[in-house]
Enzyme design. Structure first.
Site, PDB file in Angstrom:
ATOM      1  N   GLU A 103      21.692   6.476  -0.892  1.00 37.26           N
ATOM      2  CA  GLU A 103      21.611   5.658  -2.108  1.00 37.26           C
ATOM      3  C   GLU A 103      22.853   4.776  -2.262  1.00 37.26           C
ATOM      4  O   GLU A 103      23.475   4.737  -3.329  1.00 37.26           O
ATOM      5  CB  GLU A 103      21.420   6.558  -3.339  1.00 37.26           C
ATOM      6  CG  GLU A 103      20.205   7.457  -3.230  1.00 37.26           C
ATOM      7  CD  GLU A 103      19.931   8.263  -4.491  1.00 37.26           C
ATOM      8  OE1 GLU A 103      20.834   8.369  -5.340  1.00 37.26           O
ATOM      9  OE2 GLU A 103      18.802   8.776  -4.630  1.00 37.26           O
TER      10      GLU A 103
ATOM     11  N   GLU B  57      13.331  11.631  -1.263  1.00 36.40           N
ATOM     12  CA  GLU B  57      13.585  12.692  -2.241  1.00 36.40           C
ATOM     13  C   GLU B  57      12.596  12.540  -3.384  1.00 36.40           C
ATOM     14  O   GLU B  57      12.409  11.440  -3.903  1.00 36.40           O
ATOM     15  CB  GLU B  57      14.997  12.583  -2.843  1.00 36.40           C
ATOM     16  CG  GLU B  57      16.134  12.796  -1.885  1.00 36.40           C
ATOM     17  CD  GLU B  57      17.499  12.692  -2.587  1.00 36.40           C
ATOM     18  OE1 GLU B  57      17.590  12.939  -3.808  1.00 36.40           O
ATOM     19  OE2 GLU B  57      18.469  12.345  -1.910  1.00 36.40           O
TER      20      GLU B  57
END
Ligand SMILES: *[C@@H]1O[C@H](CO)[C@@H](O)[C@H](O)[C@H]1NC(C)=O
Ligand SMILES: *[C@@H]1O[C@H](CO)[C@@H](O)[C@H](O)[C@H]1NC(C)=O
Ligand SMILES: *[C@@H]1O[C@H](CO)[C@@H](O)[C@H](O)[C@H]1NC(C)=O
Ligand SMILES: *[C@@H]1O[C@H](CO)[C@@H](O)[C@H](O)[C@H]1NC(C)=O
Length: 504
Positions: A125, A275
C-alpha cells in the site's frame, strides 16, 4: 547482534523441527495472508499443515520470514512474497540492491528450499494517503529493478511482480462504479505502474476493507458492508449503475477500480485481491458474529468462483488474515491484532464452510505452555495504588486490546480486568515465575479465570520454552534463555523493567 541471535534461534528451530512434506492436491484454490507479527508465532510446519488441511493453496507473506519460507518448501503452496516498504528506496536506487534482495530472498528459497514463489509484492500500500507521498517516487523504479533482477536470476517466467494497492488510490465522483477513476494526485503514476505490470506479465493487487468503511462512517449502511445472503432482498443501500445493481461494498469497490483501469486503456490487467477480511475483537463492529457473516459470504463467493459485474470470474482472493497477531501495531485501532480466521494458536474462531462445503478444521500438534494463569492476588486490594502502574506495564509488553469497551473482555469487573492484564504479560513472558510478581499483587493459579466471551489465554510453547527448562528452578536461567533471540530480548527487557517497577 539481534540478527545473529535470531539466526541461531532459527538454526535451533530447524534442527528441532521434523520434516513434514505434504504432497496431496489442494481441495480448492483458497488463499490467505500469513502475517508473523506475533510474540509466539505458530510454528511454520503447523501453520503450513493448517493451510493445507483447510484447502488453502496460496499464501501471502509480508516479508521474507525465514521460518515461514522454509516451512513452505515442497508444500505445494504458492507464495506471494512481500518486499517491505522500508526497502523500497534502496531497491529503487540500485539495480544491485534489487539483485541482492532477489538472490537472498527469492532465488535461495526457490532453488534451495523448493518454495513455489509466484509473485514478489513490491511494497505494501505504498500510495496510502496517510504516507503523504513518502514511498511514491521509489515504487515504480523498485518494481522495475526487481523485475530486472528476476530476469537476471532466470526466474522471470515463474515469478512475477505486483504491487498491493490500498483502495484509496481510486474513487468515484458520484458513487457509481462506472464513474471510477484514479485519485488525481496519483493517476499518472498508477497508469505508468500498471502499464509496466502489464508489459512484464505481472498483476495488480488491491486491498479492500468493507469493515474499515463501516467503522469510519457511522452512516455507512451496515448490510451493504456484507455479501447478501442467498435469497435475501438486496440492501437498501444498493447502488444502481446503469443496468447493474451493486448489492455490496466489495463488488462496487472492485469494479470502481476496474472502471478506472478501463478508462486508461488498462482493462486487461489481472486484478488480485490481496487483503480482505473482518476482525473479531478490539472494536464495536469487530466480533465473532460479524466476522463469520462477512467471511462466510466471502468464502461462498470464492468457492462459487463468482466475480463482480465487470469481472465475472472471481480472482485470487487472499483473506486477511490466517492468524491473529498480538504484536502488530495498533495505530489503525485495537482490532488490528484480531483479523485472524483462526486464533493465535490455529484454533478456528467460528464455524466456516470452506471448499467443497467442508468445515474449517483446527491446527494439529500445537504444544501449549502449562495450564496456569497469573491473576490479581485474592487478598490484594483492588484500590492498591500500585495496580495502575503494574497494569500499564503489563499492557505495554503484551496485548491488552481485548479489554477495551465493546471488546471480548470489556465487561470484566475491575479485579478481573487487572488479572487479564497480568496474565497476558505472564504468558508473553513464557510463564516465567518472575513475570508474575507485580509488586506482590499477583499470584499463579491453575483455575481458568476465563468468563463469558473473555478468554484468559495460555500461550503456545514455541520450543524456545524448552531452553528455560521446566523445573521450579527455571527463574535463574531466564537471562540465558532470553538471549536466544531478539524476540525474547524484549521480554528480558520487560523483566528487567519489571524488577525496576517492583523496586519502585
Ligand atoms: C532480504 O529481505 C529482507 C527484508 O526485506 C531485507 O532486510 C534483506 O536485506 C534482504 N536481503 C538482501 C541481501 O537484500
Ligand atoms: C480495564 O483495563 C483497561 C486497560 O488497562 C482500561 O482501559 C479499562 O478502563 C479497564 N476497565 C475497568 C472496568 O477497570
Ligand atoms: C505479599 O502479600 C501477602 C498478602 O497480601 C503477604 O502475606 C506477604 O507477606 C507479601 N509478601 C511480600 C514479600 O511483601
Ligand atoms: C514486537 O513489536 C515491536 C515493535 O514493533 C518490535 O520492536 C519487537 O521486536 C516485536 N517483537 C517480536 C517478538 O516480534
Amino acid at each position: 547482534m539481534a540478527a545473529a541471535l535470531r539466526a541461531l534461534a532459527v538454526l535451533l528451530w530447524v534442527a528441532a523441527a521434523y520434516p513434514v512434506v505434504f504432497r496431496a492436491r489442494p481441495l480448492q484454490a483458497l488463499a490467505a495472508n500469513w502475517g508473523t507479527r506475533a510474540l509466539h508465532p505458530l510454528p511454520g510446519d503447523i501453520t503450513v499443515r493448517l493451510l493445507r488441511d483447510n484447502g488453502f493453496d496460496k499464501v501471502k507473506l509480508f516479508e521474507p520470514d525465514p521460518n515461514a519460507l522454509r516451512a513452505l518448501g515442497h508444500s505445494g503452496i504458492q507464495v506471494m512474497l512481500g518486499l517491505p516498504n522500508e526497502v523500497l528506496a534502496s531497491v529503487a536506487a540500485s539495480v544491485n540492491a534489487a539483485e541482492q534482495w532477489v538472490i537472498q530472498n527469492v532465488s535461495t528459497y526457490v532453488s534451495k528450499y523448493g518454495v513455489d514463489i509466484r509473485y514478489v509484492a513490491v511494497g505494501n500500500e505504498p500510495f496510502l494517503k496517510s504516507y503523504k507521498g513518502k514511498f511514491e517516487a521509489a515504487t515504480l523504479p523498485a518494481v522495475q529493478n526487481v523485475q530486472a533482477a528476476l530476469v537476471k536470476a532466470g526466474l522471470a517466467r515463474q515469478v512475477h511482480v505486483t504491487v498491493p494497492i490500498n483502495a484509496d488510490v481510486y474513487e468515484s465522483g458520484d458513487g457509481r462504479p462506472s464513474s471510477g477513476d484514479f485519485r488525481p494526485d496519483i493517476a499518472g503514476l498508477m497508469v505508468s505502474l500498471v502499464r509496466f505490470l502489464l508489459d512484464s506479465g505481472g498483476v495488480l493487487t488491491i486491498n479492500i476493507y468493507p469493515f474499515l468503511s463501516l467503522d469510519a462512517d457511522p452512516n455507512f449502511p451496515v448490510d451493504y458492508a456484507y455479501f447478501p445472503s442467498p435469497g435475501a432482498p438486496p440492501s437498501q443501500a444498493s447502488v444502481q449503475d446503469g443496468g447493474v445493481l451493486y448489492t455490496n461494498a466489495f463488488d462496487a469497490n472492485y469494479d470502481t477500480l476496474i472502471a478506472a483501469l478501463e478508462k486508461h486503456g488498462l482493462g486487461t490487467i489481472p486484478v488480485v485481491v490481496g487483503e480482505i477480511g473482518w476482525p473479531t475483537d478490539g472494536d464495536k463492529n469487530a466480533n465473532v458474529a460479524n466476522a463469520q457473516r462477512f467471511n462466510q459470504g466471502l468464502f461462498d463467493r470464492i468457492v462459487a468462483g463468482k466475480g463482480t459485474p465487470r469481472r465475472p470470474r472471481m480472482p485470487d482472493v487472499y483473506v486477511f488474515a490466517l492468524l491473529d497477531e498480538d504484536n502488530k501495531s495498533v495505530d489503525p485501532g485495537n482490532f488490528e491484532r484480531h483479523w485472524g480466521v483462526f486464533n493465535y494458536d490455529g484454533s478456528p474462531k467460528y464455524p466456516l464452510r470452506l471448499a467443497n462445503g467442508r468445515a474449517i478444521v483446527p491446527a494439529k500438534g500445537v504444544r501449549y505452555l502449562s495450564k496456569q494463569w497469573c491473576v490479581l492476588r485474592p487478598d490484594a486490594s483492588a484500590t492498591n495504588p500500585a495496580i495502575a502502574g503494574a497494569v500499564g506495564y503489563a499492557c505495554e509488553y503484551s496485548d491488552c486490546t481485548s479489554l477495551g469497551a465493546g471488546s471480548s473482555c470489556g465487561n470484566l469487573d475491575a479485579r478481573a480486568n487487572v488479572s487479564y492484564a497480568f496474565n497476558q504479560f505472564f504468558q508473553a513472558a513464557n510463564q516465567q515465575k518472575a513475570a508474575c510478581n507485580f509488586n506482590n499483587l499477583s499470584v499463579i493459579t491453575t483455575t481458568d479465570p476465563s468468563q463469558g466471551t473473555c478468554r484468559f489465554k495460555i500461550m503456545i510453547d514455541t520450543g524456545r520454552h524448552e531452553l528455560t527448562g521446566k523445573s521450579p528452578s527455571a527463574a535463574p536461567r531466564v537471562a540465558l534463555a532470553s538471549s536466544s533471540s531478539s524476540w525474547s530480548a524484549v521480554l528480558l527487557l520487560a523483566l528487567v523493567g519489571l524488577t525496576t517497577l517492583v523496586a519502585w
